[in-house]
Structure formats: C-alpha cells, structure tokens
Design a protein around this motif. Sequence first.
Motif, PDB file in Angstrom:
ATOM      1  N   PRO A   1      15.385  -6.788   3.883  1.00 21.09           N
ATOM      2  CA  PRO A   1      14.311  -5.273   3.855  1.00 21.09           C
ATOM      3  C   PRO A   1      13.090  -5.524   5.367  1.00 21.09           C
ATOM      4  N   ARG A   2      13.586  -6.173   5.382  1.00 19.80           N
ATOM      5  CA  ARG A   2      12.447  -6.121   6.619  1.00 19.80           C
ATOM      6  C   ARG A   2      13.220  -4.961   7.690  1.00 19.80           C
ATOM      7  N   ARG A   3      14.752  -4.933   8.072  1.00 23.30           N
ATOM      8  CA  ARG A   3      15.643  -4.375   9.215  1.00 23.30           C
ATOM      9  C   ARG A   3      14.998  -2.538   7.963  1.00 23.30           C
ATOM     10  N   SER A   4      14.968  -2.424   7.073  1.00 29.61           N
ATOM     11  CA  SER A   4      15.550  -1.279   6.179  1.00 29.61           C
ATOM     12  C   SER A   4      13.717  -0.365   6.168  1.00 29.61           C
ATOM     13  N   ILE A   5      12.848  -1.830   6.265  1.00 28.93           N
ATOM     14  CA  ILE A   5      11.397  -1.404   6.501  1.00 28.93           C
ATOM     15  C   ILE A   5      11.038  -0.309   8.332  1.00 28.93           C
ATOM     16  N   ALA A   6      11.841  -1.404   9.154  1.00 28.08           N
ATOM     17  CA  ALA A   6      11.588  -0.711  10.598  1.00 28.08           C
ATOM     18  C   ALA A   6      12.379   0.580  10.498  1.00 28.08           C
ATOM     19  N   ALA A   7      13.264   0.377  10.043  1.00 26.33           N
ATOM     20  CA  ALA A   7      14.008   2.192  10.239  1.00 26.33           C
ATOM     21  C   ALA A   7      13.313   3.180   8.893  1.00 26.33           C
ATOM     22  N   LEU A   8      12.615   2.509   7.982  1.00 24.28           N
ATOM     23  CA  LEU A   8      11.935   3.947   8.038  1.00 24.28           C
ATOM     24  C   LEU A   8      10.825   4.462   8.318  1.00 24.28           C
ATOM     25  N   ILE A   9      10.208   3.676   8.651  1.00 21.50           N
ATOM     26  CA  ILE A   9       8.200   3.661   8.296  1.00 21.50           C
ATOM     27  C   ILE A   9       9.012   5.127  10.255  1.00 21.50           C
ATOM     28  N   PRO A  10       9.687   4.947  10.963  1.00 18.14           N
ATOM     29  CA  PRO A  10       9.440   6.504  12.237  1.00 18.14           C
ATOM     30  C   PRO A  10      10.296   7.194  11.641  1.00 18.14           C
ATOM     31  N   SER A  11      11.077   6.932  10.189  1.00 17.38           N
ATOM     32  CA  SER A  11      11.748   8.023   9.965  1.00 17.38           C
ATOM     33  C   SER A  11      10.951   8.915   9.540  1.00 17.38           C
ATOM     34  N   PHE A  12       9.793   8.761   8.670  1.00 19.17           N
ATOM     35  CA  PHE A  12       8.938   9.303   7.556  1.00 19.17           C
ATOM     36  C   PHE A  12       8.153  10.023   9.273  1.00 19.17           C
ATOM     37  N   ALA A  13       8.161   8.874  10.055  1.00 21.21           N
ATOM     38  CA  ALA A  13       6.607   9.563  10.356  1.00 21.21           C
ATOM     39  C   ALA A  13       7.122  11.048  11.467  1.00 21.21           C
ATOM     40  N   ILE A  14       8.556  11.018  12.278  1.00 17.52           N
ATOM     41  CA  ILE A  14       9.560  12.173  12.894  1.00 17.52           C
ATOM     42  C   ILE A  14       9.397  12.813  11.521  1.00 17.52           C
ATOM     43  N   ALA A  15       9.414  12.845  10.910  1.00 17.52           N
ATOM     44  CA  ALA A  15      10.024  13.784   9.787  1.00 17.52           C
ATOM     45  C   ALA A  15       8.514  14.455   9.417  1.00 17.52           C
ATOM     46  N   GLN A  16       7.655  14.312   9.604  1.00 20.70           N
ATOM     47  CA  GLN A  16       6.034  14.627   9.322  1.00 20.70           C
ATOM     48  C   GLN A  16       5.524  15.655  10.516  1.00 20.70           C
ATOM     49  N   VAL A  17       6.170  14.741  11.835  1.00 22.23           N
ATOM     50  CA  VAL A  17       5.577  16.032  13.006  1.00 22.23           C
ATOM     51  C   VAL A  17       6.699  16.967  12.559  1.00 22.23           C
ATOM     52  N   ALA A  18       8.166  17.250  12.457  1.00 16.59           N
ATOM     53  CA  ALA A  18       9.508  17.928  12.656  1.00 16.59           C
ATOM     54  C   ALA A  18       8.483  19.242  11.370  1.00 16.59           C
ATOM     55  N   VAL A  19       8.011  18.208  10.208  1.00 16.53           N
ATOM     56  CA  VAL A  19       6.937  19.412   9.204  1.00 16.53           C
ATOM     57  C   VAL A  19       5.879  19.767   9.471  1.00 16.53           C
TER      58      VAL A  19
END
Length: 378
Positions: free
Chosen positions: A298-316
């Motif tokens: 769970p901890r490493r998964s949380i760490a992976a998804l937070i920057p993924s969400f942020a980068i995706a929104q920058v791209a959008v």
Amino acid sequence: MAWAIGAGSSGATPFAPAVGANAISVMRAGFVVGLLGLAGAVLQGQNVTEAVGTELVVGQPLTATAATIGLLTAAGLVAIGVFTGYPIATAFTATGAVIGVGIALGGGPAWAKYQEIAALWVLTPFVGGGTAYATARLLRDERYPERVVVPLLAAVVGVIVANIEFALLGSADGSASVAATVGEATDLDAVAGDLVGVALVSLAIGVASAAVLAREMREDADAAQRHFLLALGVLVAFSAGGSQVGLAIGPLVPLLDDVSLPLWALLVGGGVGLLVGSWTGAPRMIKALAQDYSSLGPRRSIAALIPSFAIAQVAVAFGVPVSFNEIIVSAIVGSGYAAGGSGVSRRKMGYTVFAWAGSLTLAFAVSYGVFLAVQAVL
C-alpha cells in the motif's frame, strides 16, 4: 482506437498499483476504471483532443483518409502491446501516427508544440519516478509516523483536486476549478483577490482531506491506507479519461464541421470506447503491471499514484498528449527502488523502454508510408 486505449493505457494503469497492493480485485478495477474514464473524457477531454487534432501539424488540416490511416496505425500498434502484455506508450504511438499522415498530406512540423510535448515526455520518468521514490522513502522512514505523513499527503492531493478544471463548472467558452468556483460563489475573490481566494479554498479542501484521513488512521491505519489508495486510483482513472480520449478522437476534430457534430458528442463517443475497452481488455494489462513490474504494498502504491495524478493533470491543463503507461510505470519503478529495487523486473523494464522508443518512430514511418501508398493508388 478508443477501445485499444481503454484496454491498455487508460484502462489498466490507474488501478494497477491498487491491485498490486491487494486493495481491489482485477475485474472490479477494470469495471470501475471504465466508468471513471468515461467521466474524465466528457469533463476534461477537450484540451488534449483539440491539440491532437489541430496542433501537431500546421498548414494542412487532416482529411478523412488521413485520419483513418493514422488511427488504424496507432490502434494496431497499441493492440499488439495489449495482447502481448507489453504496454506500448499510447501517446508516442498516436502522436507519431498523426504527425506522419499530416506531413505526408503536405502539412508542416509544429516545432513549438513538439518542444512542449518532448519536455513533458522526457521529464515524466525523472519527475514521476523521483517523486515516487522520495514519497516511498518518506513513508518507510520510521522517524516520521504514518499517522502524520499519510494525512499530509492527502492534503497535497486535496489541493491538487481543488485546482483541476472541469467543463461543468466553467462557462460556455471554457472550464473552471472547484477552488475558483467556490471563491467566486462566496465572494472571496472580490474581497481578497482571485489568487488569494483560490489559495484559501484550496487550503481548506486540503485541510479537510487531511482531517478525514487522520481520523481514519487513528481508528484503523491499514484500512485508511487502502481507502486513500483507492481514492488515488479513482483520481488517476478520471485523469486518464481526460487525457487519453484525445489520442483516439483528436484526429476527427478537423472533420466535425463537415458532419455538423459538436465536440461534446465526440467526447462522449470516445469515452464510451474507453469504457468498453476497459471492461473487455483491461484486466490482462492490469495483471501485467500489478504483478510483473513490481511487488507493491500500500505505501509504495500510494507513492506511485500521487505523482501520476499530478503529472496527468498538468498534461490535461496544457493540452499535451502523454502516455499513462510511461507515467505509471516510471512511478511504480521509482517506488520499487525505494525498497532496494525488490520486485522490480529489470528485464521487463528494458523491453518496455525499447517499445516506448520505437513506437513513435514506427508509427510515424508506417502512417507516412501507408498514406503515400493509398494516395498514389487513389
């Protein structure tokens, strides 16, 4: 093309870390991500869709023949990745195909847009992977208790959510964020100014997010982390719909006036394609990403998804086509190396990077050659 993207990039990657952490089953993840992808396509898909359709080539709009060849080329390459279990970078493939047919049609290169796209593509593995690595290390550091760190991360996510723009909140000419809308409705922008009003609303949403998760952490820390992880999966899946739908329907934008079709109808159609792809083809890729790339907790998964969400929104926000496979895989590997690289398949990553590098060139060459051949025959 929308089906291939839903089955691969936008359908598989958002919930792959959550599945790897056993927070949700493979089939349930595929079902939920389809619905969220449809919502994201309709509410946030306009920027990337218009960029893919009108900004990759200058001086010559795409014709029906060019759009058909470009989409068939990109969809074929992405489908190969889906069925072989290696995630092809969808944005690389679609962008290369559209540029290929556009240049063959007589258009010119859009160098300014290419620089913007290349910057995001090159920075994504370093920023996403680096942020995931740092976040995972922070969560593993015994000096900082999880009951404090996890709610603080939730506050950061809440601030980001407050500032992403939705079509439903904006005027007929554009979209607006939750923070801007609340600031305007409560007259905060009139009293304190636009930027201060947005900042205050964003801070309030971030504090509220942290407070909710802090309460859950006190009651059951493991359950709170799973809930946070699932919430992040929801946000990433929604963002995937807003970003990836443009790769499928963008080439059709120049044809809308000819058929008297509004853009929102095209977004809905593309969103439905993503949904069907997620429901019928995503489980295979979800398994590949969740189990083959890294053994995630769970901890490493949380760490992976937070920057993924942020980068995706920058791209959008900037209307830049971006590959969710690149975003998620980079973050997964970054969080995996925070634990000493345990569970990270270097061999699989090598093949994946090769597929990313080759997909742009191959898509460009195939679409360019096929269009010239078809043009000569016709």
